[in-house]
Design an enzyme around this catalytic site. Structure first.
Site, short mmCIF file in Angstrom:
data_model
loop_
_atom_site.label_atom_id
_atom_site.label_comp_id
_atom_site.label_asym_id
_atom_site.label_seq_id
_atom_site.Cartn_x
_atom_site.Cartn_y
_atom_site.Cartn_z
N ASN A 58 -12.18 -3.18 0.16
CA ASN A 58 -11.06 -3.39 1.07
C ASN A 58 -11.54 -3.78 2.47
OD1 ASN A 58 -8.40 -3.18 2.30
ND2 ASN A 58 -9.11 -1.22 3.09
N GLU A 59 -11.95 -2.80 3.25
CA GLU A 59 -12.38 -3.06 4.64
C GLU A 59 -13.82 -2.64 4.86
OE1 GLU A 59 -8.45 -2.85 7.55
OE2 GLU A 59 -9.63 -1.04 7.24
N CYS B 202 -6.68 1.02 2.43
CA CYS B 202 -7.63 2.15 2.45
C CYS B 202 -7.40 3.09 1.28
CB CYS B 202 -7.52 2.90 3.77
SG CYS B 202 -8.02 1.92 5.20
N GLU C 159 0.86 -1.19 0.00
CA GLU C 159 0.00 0.00 0.00
C GLU C 159 0.89 1.23 0.00
OE1 GLU C 159 -3.89 2.07 2.01
OE2 GLU C 159 -3.07 0.30 2.98
#
Length: 661
Positions: A379-380, A248, A49
């Site tokens: 993603n989350e 993120c 990331e």
């Protein structure tokens, strides 16, 4: 005196014998002939990331910050000479930025007005400086338009803090319209905090854009490529997959700031600069100069995965901005462009050169497909909004590309309402692989080595996509990559490996951090402008990844799996490729322990290898001063019979490798 001395020695001997007789001894049994399950080639991978200046200023070897003047403050990173009154010295000249609205992706360029022939200067500060090495070569390129021909020469120099010149070259901008120019500098000494100074000879106006500088030596000697030392650390892990581009960062604080892969391919100078979502996220480490140029874009990620022998695993926005920020949603009726991005990405990776996106890949120099097998949706994200969007993606992807494996997510935490809801709904949908994240204290990792023992073998498989022991607390700037965190992760990883029937992919996170420009700790790899090193956590990951094997074997104590009894953790595998039995043992106790491993079944050669990773102090860390303070030590091991006798040091991770006859 002599009889008394003998008596004392005898008593000491009896006492020592008593101590050793009472010392904890553990016997383990490994059935070397029975495979429990196959271990996935993707079992241990890496998660990249762009946080902690991991891309621009890190892995991507560009040395000039704000090379195309596209940051929110267009001259950020550029320094103009000042007069005694601390305002820009317009007597010698001035640099301003011009915005060309019809150019949507790279609208700004720099116009330099030189008022006299004394040598107006423009200096780029780099990413916390520029790291240059003595006798190394650096390739400079820029675009210039010299309409009146009044600027005769552009002198480019490396300088140090005292303005001493550490390398020099020049360009003669001959064309009145935009033209590319290149030159090369050779550094005359090593300096971590060099800057790039540009001096103009002549009087008049010149326009500049895409001022870029790369070391000549990059990974695979690819022009304008990646930092060789950092990629080498990744290559040495032998990762099974590369997950990219985050995290993120996929989501963005807002949907407008999400990662859009189509804007990161094609010509580098036509890629649209975007603010990095981590630039002002944490008050403890604000980074207003953190932007993404996307010189490291999706093509380069696929290429990197191929370079290091890893399967590509891209993650795409599902139409939800980060729920820790705005949580902005795309209405379901307007989700089609997001879904189409996923379908087009699969075509970009795997399509023939006669397909629209396959042709884009081929035109970038890679006509052969990238052999994409996995794609991540979101993603989350959590809650009903994610599930209903996931359904739309799954239906469209499976309709067109039924063999692609889809990775879904169970939210940001490994337990609680978000997680329970997500797992429940994804099981109903027969989701293929669910991504789970855990940032917890070291004790949690030791206590949760059993996490997957009772997971439904017929349910979704697990991607342990982000995990790292937090020495203080999640997102604390005081977290350390200390030894307790590392061996606690190793204990947990024996549980991941023991459950390879359900756990298909695992990766530590975050992957890397700039020593002076990080936002989040801990991190697996640390670098500055000149050097890089692997943390103790890196060496744990390397031990497991380099020794993952192909077949899971049982390893038991009194018929039960070893999962923390006597502070010991273990897993065992067979490698059909190297014809080895590999046993991993983690001693989380403050005392050394004697372990006997009874290897039943296969005939084994007597000569083996023992690799040990240990440190006496729980707080020990690797550093730039001691990059291998905690690193594996390999020794020869002599097996006698079927039982391996081992003394496991306190706080240690050990790997025993024995060849099969």
């Amino acid at each position: 005196m002599k009889p008394n001395l003998i008596t004392k020695i005898t008593l000491c001997g009896l006492l020592l014998n008593g101590i050793y007789a009472n010392a904890q001894k553990t016997t383990l049994e490994v059935n070397t002939t029975k495979t429990i399950t196959k271990i996935q080639p993707t079992m241990y991978g890496v998660f990249f990331e762009d946080i902690n200046f991991a891309a621009d200023g890190g892995l991507y070897a560009e040395m000039v910050k704000n090379r195309s003047f596209e940051f929110e403050t267009p001259l950020m990173g550029w320094i103009q000479p000042k007069s005694d009154r601390h305002s820009y010295n317009k007597e010698s000249g001035i640099a301003t930025t011009i915005n060309v609205l019809e150019n949507k992706t790279n609208p700004n360029f720099c116009r330099v007005l030189v008022n006299d022939d004394k040598g107006y200067e423009l200096i780029n500060e780099g990413f916390r400086g520029m790291g240059i090495k003595k006798d190394a070569k650096y390739n400079l390129s820029l675009k210039a338009s010299n309409p009146s021909g009044s600027i005769k020469k552009i002198i480019i120099q490396f300088i140090d803090k005292d303005k001493k010149v550490l390398g020099e070259t020049s360009i003669s901008p001959s064309a009145s319209d935009w033209q590319n120019y290149t030159a090369q500098l050779t550094a005359t000494q090593t300096e971590a905090k060099a800057k790039l100074k540009i001096t103009f000879e002549g009087t008049g106006t010149i326009d500049l854009d895409m001022i870029s500088l790369f070391p000549e030596e990059t990974w695979n000697n690819r022009k304008n490529g990646l930092r060789k030392d950092i990629v080498q650390l990744l290559y040495d892990l032998k990762p099974g997959f590369l997950r990219f581009p985050g995290g993120c960062i996929v989501e963005g604080k807002t949907l407008a700031q999400r990662y859009q892969w189509k804007k990161t391919v094609g010509d580098v100078d036509k890629r649209e600069t975007l603010i990095n979502r981590w630039n002002m996220e944490f008050a403890h480490k604000l980074a207003p100069d953190y932007f993404q140029t996307f010189g490291l874009g999706f093509f380069e990620y696929f290429q990197l995965a191929e370079d290091i022998g890893a399967a590509p695993l891209p993650i795409l926005s599902c139409g939800m901005a980060c729920q820790f920020n705005t949580g902005e949603l795309v209405p379901l009726a307007e989700l089609d462009p997001y879904v189409q991005d996923a379908l087009d990405l699969i075509e970009f990776a795997n399509g023939g050169v006669d397909t629209p996106w396959g042709k884009v890949r081929a035109d970038m120099g890679h006509p052969k497909p990238f052999n994409l097998k996995h794609i991540g949706v979101g993603n989350e994200q959590w809650g009903p909004q994610y599930i209903e969007r996931y359904k739309v993606f799954e239906k469209a992807i499976k309709a067109k590309y039924p063999t692609i494996t889809i990775v879904s997510g169970a939210g940001p935490f490994p337990e609680g309402d978000y997680f329970e809801y997500g797992m429940q709904e994804l099981k109903k949908l027969n989701a293929q692989i669910v991504d789970e994240h855990y940032y917890k204290n070291p004790k949690w990792f030791r206590e949760n080595a059993t996490r997957y023992d009772n997971y439904d073998r017929k349910g979704p498989k697990v991607f342990a996509g982000e995990y790292a022991a937090q020495s203080v607390a999640i997102a604390s700037p005081d977290n350390k990559n200390n030894w307790e965190c590392a061996f606690s992760e190793a204990a947990f990883m024996t549980g991941l490996e023991r459950n390879a029937e359900v756990v298909y992919l695992t990766s530590y996170a975050p992957l890397m951090a700039h020593a002076e420009a990080w936002q989040w700790t801990p991190d697996m790899i640390w670098f500055n402008n000149l050097e890089s090193y692997g943390s103790a956590n890196y060496y744990v990951q390397k031990l497991f990844s380099n020794n993952k094997g192909t077949d899971l074997l049982s390893i038991t104590k009194d018929g039960k799996a070893l999962i923390g009894q006597n502070d010991l953790f273990a897993s065992a595998v067979k490698d059909e490729n190297t014809k080895e039995i590999i046993v991993k043992l983690v001693n989380t106790s403050a005392k050394a322990q004697d372990v006997t491993v009874d290897l039943k079944g296969s005939k084994l050669q007597s000569n083996g290898k023992l690799i040990t990773l240990t440190s006496a102090n729980l707080q020990d860390e690797n550093s730039f001063a001691e990059p291998k303070k905690i690193s594996p030590k390999e020794s020869e091991y002599a097996l006698k019979g079927e039982k391996a006798q081992l003394n496991l040091p306190a706080y240690s991770v050990s790997v025993l490798k024995l060849k099969m006859k």
